[in-house]
Design a protein around this motif. Structure first.
Motif, PDB file in Angstrom:
ATOM      1  N   UNK A   1       0.830  -1.203   0.000  1.00  0.00           N
ATOM      2  CA  UNK A   1       0.000   0.000   0.000  1.00  0.00           C
ATOM      3  C   UNK A   1       0.868   1.258   0.000  1.00  0.00           C
ATOM      4  N   UNK A   2       1.955   1.260   0.781  1.00  0.00           N
ATOM      5  CA  UNK A   2       2.849   2.421   0.838  1.00  0.00           C
ATOM      6  C   UNK A   2       3.525   2.636  -0.514  1.00  0.00           C
ATOM      7  N   UNK A   3       3.960   1.567  -1.155  1.00  0.00           N
ATOM      8  CA  UNK A   3       4.613   1.674  -2.463  1.00  0.00           C
ATOM      9  C   UNK A   3       3.621   2.200  -3.504  1.00  0.00           C
ATOM     10  N   UNK A   4       2.419   1.642  -3.492  1.00  0.00           N
ATOM     11  CA  UNK A   4       1.402   2.085  -4.454  1.00  0.00           C
ATOM     12  C   UNK A   4       1.023   3.548  -4.232  1.00  0.00           C
ATOM     13  N   UNK A   5       0.984   3.976  -3.000  1.00  0.00           N
ATOM     14  CA  UNK A   5       0.657   5.370  -2.705  1.00  0.00           C
ATOM     15  C   UNK A   5       1.725   6.315  -3.252  1.00  0.00           C
ATOM     16  N   UNK A   6       2.961   5.850  -3.315  1.00  0.00           N
ATOM     17  CA  UNK A   6       4.058   6.681  -3.826  1.00  0.00           C
ATOM     18  C   UNK A   6       4.041   6.776  -5.347  1.00  0.00           C
TER      19      UNK A   6
END
Length: 135
Positions: free
Chosen positions: A127-132
């Protein structure tokens, strides 16, 4: 109980040992495989490197690492370690740090999360990677 370990450090550039640098080393149970070395000037961070906790621990005894971060004992002065950093757009530079400070930090990090007990919330990481990367 705290979920992180922090250690203030003074480092010295190998080519400018008269010029100390302030830094903070941080380990968080939320990212159990990594440590963060951030240089500070005044009250603000200037540059940070993130690398493996195991690299720092192994570097206490033998030279380890390739690429952006290398750690190892100082050849001539046992109380020091040498941390060599390679910035993306520059030349590698070596820093000296007091070995006992790194030993204490590594010990506290392994007491917080023992080797082999690391757990990563894969869904949170994705989720953190996709948000970036998602506009």
């Amino acid at each position: 109980m705290s979920r992180s370990v922090t250690q203030g450090l003074t480092l010295w550039a190998a080519d400018r040992p008269d010029y100390p640098l302030a830094a903070v080393l941080t380990y968080s149970a939320d990212d159990p495989y990594a440590v963060r070395l951030a240089f500070v000037q005044g009250s603000r961070e200037t540059v940070a490197y993130v690398f493996a906790r195991g690299l720092l621990a192994d570097g206490l005894y033998d030279p380890v690492g390739e690429g952006d971060v290398m750690v190892g004992p100082h050849e001539d002065h046992e109380p020091y370690l040498v941390i060599t950093l390679r910035p993306e757009d520059g030349y590698p530079f070596a820093l000296y740090v007091v070995r006992s400070q790194i030993e204490a930090f590594v010990d506290r990090a392994y007491r917080l999360v023992a080797m082999g007990r690391e757990r990563v919330d894969v869904d949170a990481v994705v989720a953190r990677i996709l948000a970036e990367v998602t506009p």
